[in-house]
Design an enzyme around this catalytic site. Structure first.
Site, short mmCIF file in Angstrom:
data_model
loop_
_atom_site.label_atom_id
_atom_site.label_comp_id
_atom_site.label_asym_id
_atom_site.label_seq_id
_atom_site.Cartn_x
_atom_site.Cartn_y
_atom_site.Cartn_z
N SER A 132 0.65 -1.43 0.73
CA SER A 132 -0.27 0.36 -0.06
C SER A 132 0.99 1.55 -0.01
O SER A 132 2.12 1.13 0.52
CB SER A 132 -0.99 -0.38 1.32
OG SER A 132 -1.45 1.63 1.81
N TYR A 146 -1.56 -0.81 10.19
CA TYR A 146 -2.28 -0.93 8.36
C TYR A 146 -0.15 -0.41 8.03
O TYR A 146 -0.20 -1.67 7.73
CB TYR A 146 -2.66 -0.22 8.52
CG TYR A 146 -3.32 -0.35 7.21
CD1 TYR A 146 -3.62 -1.86 6.36
CD2 TYR A 146 -2.94 0.21 6.35
CE1 TYR A 146 -3.20 -2.49 4.65
CE2 TYR A 146 -3.82 0.12 4.54
CZ TYR A 146 -3.48 -1.40 4.16
OH TYR A 146 -3.97 -1.29 2.70
P1 NDP Z 1 -10.70 -6.37 0.04
O1 NDP Z 1 -11.57 -6.60 1.33
O2 NDP Z 1 -11.75 -5.86 -0.73
O3 NDP Z 1 -10.91 -8.17 -0.54
C1 NDP Z 1 -9.79 -8.40 0.31
C2 NDP Z 1 -10.08 -9.29 0.14
O4 NDP Z 1 -8.82 -10.27 0.55
C3 NDP Z 1 -11.07 -10.64 -0.35
O5 NDP Z 1 -10.74 -11.83 -1.43
C4 NDP Z 1 -10.60 -11.61 0.50
O6 NDP Z 1 -10.85 -13.25 0.59
C5 NDP Z 1 -9.42 -11.45 1.03
N1 NDP Z 1 -8.27 -11.91 2.48
C6 NDP Z 1 -8.50 -10.90 3.33
N2 NDP Z 1 -8.57 -11.56 4.66
C7 NDP Z 1 -8.11 -12.96 4.49
C8 NDP Z 1 -7.96 -14.11 4.76
N3 NDP Z 1 -7.76 -14.10 6.24
N4 NDP Z 1 -7.73 -15.11 3.84
C9 NDP Z 1 -8.09 -15.15 3.34
N5 NDP Z 1 -7.90 -14.59 2.07
C10 NDP Z 1 -8.29 -13.26 2.82
O7 NDP Z 1 -9.61 -5.40 -0.26
P2 NDP Z 1 -8.99 -5.02 -1.61
O8 NDP Z 1 -8.97 -5.70 -2.72
O9 NDP Z 1 -9.43 -3.39 -1.11
O10 NDP Z 1 -7.30 -5.36 -1.15
C11 NDP Z 1 -7.07 -5.87 -1.38
C12 NDP Z 1 -5.90 -5.56 -1.00
O11 NDP Z 1 -4.97 -4.13 -1.46
C13 NDP Z 1 -5.16 -5.50 0.63
O12 NDP Z 1 -3.86 -6.65 1.00
C14 NDP Z 1 -5.32 -4.12 0.37
O13 NDP Z 1 -4.55 -3.91 1.56
C15 NDP Z 1 -4.53 -3.58 -0.76
N6 NDP Z 1 -4.67 -2.32 -1.13
C16 NDP Z 1 -6.39 -2.01 -1.02
C17 NDP Z 1 -6.33 -0.32 -0.88
C18 NDP Z 1 -8.03 0.25 -1.38
O14 NDP Z 1 -7.87 0.81 -0.98
N7 NDP Z 1 -8.28 -0.96 -1.17
C19 NDP Z 1 -5.55 0.93 -0.83
C20 NDP Z 1 -3.81 -0.10 -0.63
C21 NDP Z 1 -3.72 -1.27 -0.97
P3 NDP Z 1 -12.43 -13.22 1.64
O15 NDP Z 1 -13.55 -11.94 1.92
O16 NDP Z 1 -12.75 -14.47 1.06
O17 NDP Z 1 -12.42 -13.43 3.28
#
Ligand code: NDP
Length: 237
Positions: A132, A146
């Site tokens: 991030s 975070y």
């Molecule tokens: P979402 O919350 O929309 O999606 C998160 C994804 O990660 C889901 O598919 C979820 O699966 C999976 N996930 C979360 N926890 C677990 C777990 N314990 N085990 C397996 N899978 C898991 O998040 P984003 O798409 O927004 O974010 C994705 C990545 O991008 C993250 O690393 C986030 O920190 C990073 N990011 C996002 C930003 C943003 O503004 N959106 C900005 C900067 C970085 P499930 O629902 O099946 O558990």
């Protein structure tokens, strides 16, 4: 020929948001894709049915389950570690167990998954971890754990690039700014504040992040490793 024809891709955390866009992108470019999910089985099964990819349940807070998933996932050319969570609120009030769970998902799993992937990848293997821009800049209170976790990925990539380089494997961090997902919807309450930090005053699209991931996994990026790749509308500039 599609760019990833014949390649095997594993996406940790692919059921929703940025991870789902990454799954769709690699499938569109010809790869065989397996992705993990934890709490969203319906979204995972729908994405698998839509794309012809394979969904498997693996909780990224469980180190040994993540290692086993990478080890047992068959041939592996590209690993993308996308799973990540954020917790918000005064650091003095936060539950230490919740903070440690965040560290397990955001730091420990990326590290152990990357090492396990490097054991089995052929030369040319690619590891891409979603960090991030908050690893570089944290302009609001309440998100120190975070920010810490995303900064830690920077040191990880710099170090593991040295370990993996002789094997012909690269490792890079993609650092998004605000991206429109369930975790950070563009119509959410933080919209105006976040956009005030940016030169391009909108959220990014998951597909834009997936495009950067695909480039890092592709043939033009073989000399790129141990590096951070920010895609943030100048949030961190
Ligand atoms: P979402 O919350 O929309 O999606 C998160 C994804 O990660 C889901 O598919 C979820 O699966 C999976 N996930 C979360 N926890 C677990 C777990 N314990 N085990 C397996 N899978 C898991 O998040 P984003 O798409 O927004 O974010 C994705 C990545 O991008 C993250 O690393 C986030 O920190 C990073 N990011 C996002 C930003 C943003 O503004 N959106 C900005 C900067 C970085 P499930 O629902 O099946 O558990």
């Amino acid at each position: 020929m599609p760019m990833f024809e014949g390649k095997s891709v594993l996406v940790l955390g692919g059921s929703r948001g940025i991870g789902a866009a990454i799954v769709r992108r690699f499938v569109a470019d010809g790869a065989r894709v397996t992705f993990t999910y934890s709490g969203s089985p319906d979204a995972a099964q729908a994405l698998a049915a839509e794309t012809g990819s394979t969904a498997v349940q693996t909780d990224s807070s469980d180190r040994d389950a993540v290692i086993a998933r990478v080890r047992d996932s068959g041939p592996l050319d590209v690993l993308v570690v996308n799973a990540g969570i954020a917790i918000f609120g005064d650091a003095l009030e936060q539950d230490p167990d919740a903070v440690d769970r965040l560290f397990r998902i955001n730091v420990q799993s990326p590290y152990h998954a990357s090492v396990e992937a490097a054991r089995k990848m052929p030369p040319g293997g690619r590891i891409i971890v979603i960090g991030s821009v908050n690893g570089d800049r944290m302009p609001v209170p309440g998100m120190a754990s975070y920010a810490l976790s995303k900064s830690a990925l920077q040191g990880m990539a710099r170090g593991l690039a040295r370990d993996f380089g002789p094997r012909g494997i690269t490792i890079n961090i993609v650092q998004p700014g605000p991206v429109d997902t369930d975790a950070n919807p563009e119509d959410g309450p933080m919209r105006e504040l976040m956009h005030s930090f940016m030169a391009i005053k909108r959220h990014g699209r998951p597909e834009e992040v997936a495009g950067m991931v695909a480039w890092l996994a592709g043939p033009e990026a073989g000399f790129v490793t141990g590096a951070m790749h920010t895609i943030d509308g100048a949030f961190g500039a």
